[in-house]
Design an enzyme around this catalytic site. Structure first.
Site, PDB file in Angstrom:
ATOM      1  NE  ARG A   1      -1.736   0.819  11.761  1.00 54.25           N
ATOM      2  CZ  ARG A   1      -0.856   1.186  10.836  1.00 54.25           C
ATOM      3  NH1 ARG A   1      -1.033   2.293  10.166  1.00 54.25           N
ATOM      4  NH2 ARG A   1       0.189   0.432  10.587  1.00 54.25           N
TER       5      ARG A   1
ATOM      6  NE  ARG B   1       8.372  -2.650   5.205  1.00 55.50           N
ATOM      7  CZ  ARG B   1       7.123  -2.441   5.590  1.00 55.50           C
ATOM      8  NH1 ARG B   1       6.281  -1.848   4.773  1.00 55.50           N
ATOM      9  NH2 ARG B   1       6.701  -2.809   6.773  1.00 55.50           N
TER      10      ARG B   1
ATOM     11  NE  ARG C   1       8.793   0.217   8.727  1.00 55.48           N
ATOM     12  CZ  ARG C   1       7.525   0.398   8.409  1.00 55.48           C
ATOM     13  NH1 ARG C   1       7.199   0.814   7.202  1.00 55.48           N
ATOM     14  NH2 ARG C   1       6.571   0.159   9.289  1.00 55.48           N
TER      15      ARG C   1
ATOM     16  CE  LYS D   1      -1.055  -0.089   4.914  1.00 51.42           C
ATOM     17  NZ  LYS D   1      -0.167   0.994   5.354  1.00 51.42           N
TER      18      LYS D   1
ATOM     19  NE  ARG E   1       4.477  -2.968  11.931  1.00 50.79           N
ATOM     20  CZ  ARG E   1       5.287  -3.138  10.876  1.00 50.79           C
ATOM     21  NH1 ARG E   1       6.323  -3.955  10.947  1.00 50.79           N
ATOM     22  NH2 ARG E   1       5.064  -2.482   9.768  1.00 50.79           N
TER      23      ARG E   1
HETATM   24  P1  AMP Z   1       2.910   1.945   9.054  1.00 55.67           P
HETATM   25  O1  AMP Z   1       4.051   2.540   8.340  1.00 55.67           O
HETATM   26  O2  AMP Z   1       1.567   2.433   8.536  1.00 55.67           O
HETATM   27  O3  AMP Z   1       2.965   0.443   9.122  1.00 55.67           O
HETATM   28  O4  AMP Z   1       2.976   2.463  10.567  1.00 55.67           O
HETATM   29  C1  AMP Z   1       4.084   2.177  11.397  1.00 55.67           C
HETATM   30  C2  AMP Z   1       3.689   2.296  12.866  1.00 55.67           C
HETATM   31  O5  AMP Z   1       3.249   3.629  13.127  1.00 55.67           O
HETATM   32  C3  AMP Z   1       2.540   1.406  13.286  1.00 55.67           C
HETATM   33  O6  AMP Z   1       2.960   0.087  13.609  1.00 55.67           O
HETATM   34  C4  AMP Z   1       2.025   2.163  14.523  1.00 55.67           C
HETATM   35  O7  AMP Z   1       2.890   1.965  15.633  1.00 55.67           O
HETATM   36  C5  AMP Z   1       2.171   3.608  14.079  1.00 55.67           C
HETATM   37  N1  AMP Z   1       0.949   4.081  13.398  1.00 55.67           N
HETATM   38  C6  AMP Z   1       0.836   4.436  12.088  1.00 55.67           C
HETATM   39  N2  AMP Z   1      -0.419   4.805  11.795  1.00 55.67           N
HETATM   40  C7  AMP Z   1      -1.122   4.677  12.948  1.00 55.67           C
HETATM   41  C8  AMP Z   1      -2.477   4.885  13.316  1.00 55.67           C
HETATM   42  N3  AMP Z   1      -3.393   5.289  12.419  1.00 55.67           N
HETATM   43  N4  AMP Z   1      -2.843   4.668  14.605  1.00 55.67           N
HETATM   44  C9  AMP Z   1      -1.954   4.267  15.517  1.00 55.67           C
HETATM   45  N5  AMP Z   1      -0.656   4.020  15.242  1.00 55.67           N
HETATM   46  C10 AMP Z   1      -0.243   4.228  13.989  1.00 55.67           C
END
Ligand code: AMP
Length: 199
Positions: free
Chosen positions: A91, A130, A136, A16, A147
């Site tokens: 989320r 990745r 990361r 995504k 996650r």
């Molecule tokens: P992502 O890159 O979207 O996978 O986000 C990485 C991390 O950021 C997630 O595992 C959460 O810890 C935090 N995060 C990102 N978006 C959100 C959200 N909408 N609500 C809460 N935590 C978030």
């Protein structure tokens, strides 16, 4: 100009982020990725970065109020007036309600929710790749599993809320990047979301 308020939802490793960047370019709308905003703040060691670092490293969700404030600020910027592509927000169900409120304030609503569908084995394979490429800190095996379980428990159910509103486009996320991009563009075109003319 057509308005395009879009959301892309899919598990970690669904592609995504990559597709989000392409959609943003094709339709001339900013991509709003809460994960990217948090990572940039961690890198720059801002106050927000300090508040969220441990939470993100553990693979947990950042509190709704903090995340909501970031999104509200961003979608109120002038470049998001005609649309945006949300990636990674909302989320959970509470964040859906918050986003509804932010958009109501602008007399706006989401136009299309793109559900990027990929089987679990493929998303795990892609995250592992990745992890090698980007290193990361939240891409370790244990944190990835955590996650993904949060995704399945809290995030996947928000799709039913949007399905009830009739705005979900399910896209098969298996295939190469160009194929998946074409599927997304076709689904958006069917819903009246047009590409910006080439300059
Ligand atoms: P992502 O890159 O979207 O996978 O986000 C990485 C991390 O950021 C997630 O595992 C959460 O810890 C935090 N995060 C990102 N978006 C959100 C959200 N909408 N609500 C809460 N935590 C978030």
């Amino acid at each position: 100009m057509t308005s395009a308020r879009l959301l892309i939802v899919g598990p970690q490793g669904s592609g995504k982020g990559t597709q989000g960047a392409r959609i943003s370019e094709t339709f001339g709308i900013p991509e709003v990725s809460t994960g990217d905003v948090f990572r940039a703040n961690i890198k720059e060691q801002t106050e927000l970065g300090r508040q969220v670092k441990a939470i993100i490293d553990a693979g947990d969700l950042v509190p709704d109020e903090l995340t909501g404030a970031v999104v509200r600020d961003r979608i109120n910027q002038p470049d998001a007036a005609n649309g945006f592509l949300l990636d990674g927000y909302p989320r959970n169900a509470a964040q859906v309600a918050d986003l509804d409120r932010f958009l109501d304030e602008q007399n706006a609503s989401l136009d299309v929710v793109i559900e990027l569908s990929v089987p679990r084995e493929i998303s795990i394979e892609r995250i592992a790749l990745r992890a090698q490429e980007q290193g990361r800190s939240d891409d370790t095996e244990e944190v990835i599993a955590h996650r993904l379980s949060i995704y399945e428990r809290e995030t996947a159910p928000i799709l039913d809320i949007y399905r009830d509103r009739g705005i979900v486009a399910v896209i098969d996320g298996v295939g190469n990047l160009d194929e998946v991009e074409e599927r997304i563009n076709a689904a958006l075109a069917e819903r009246g979301i047009e590409r910006v003319a080439a300059v």
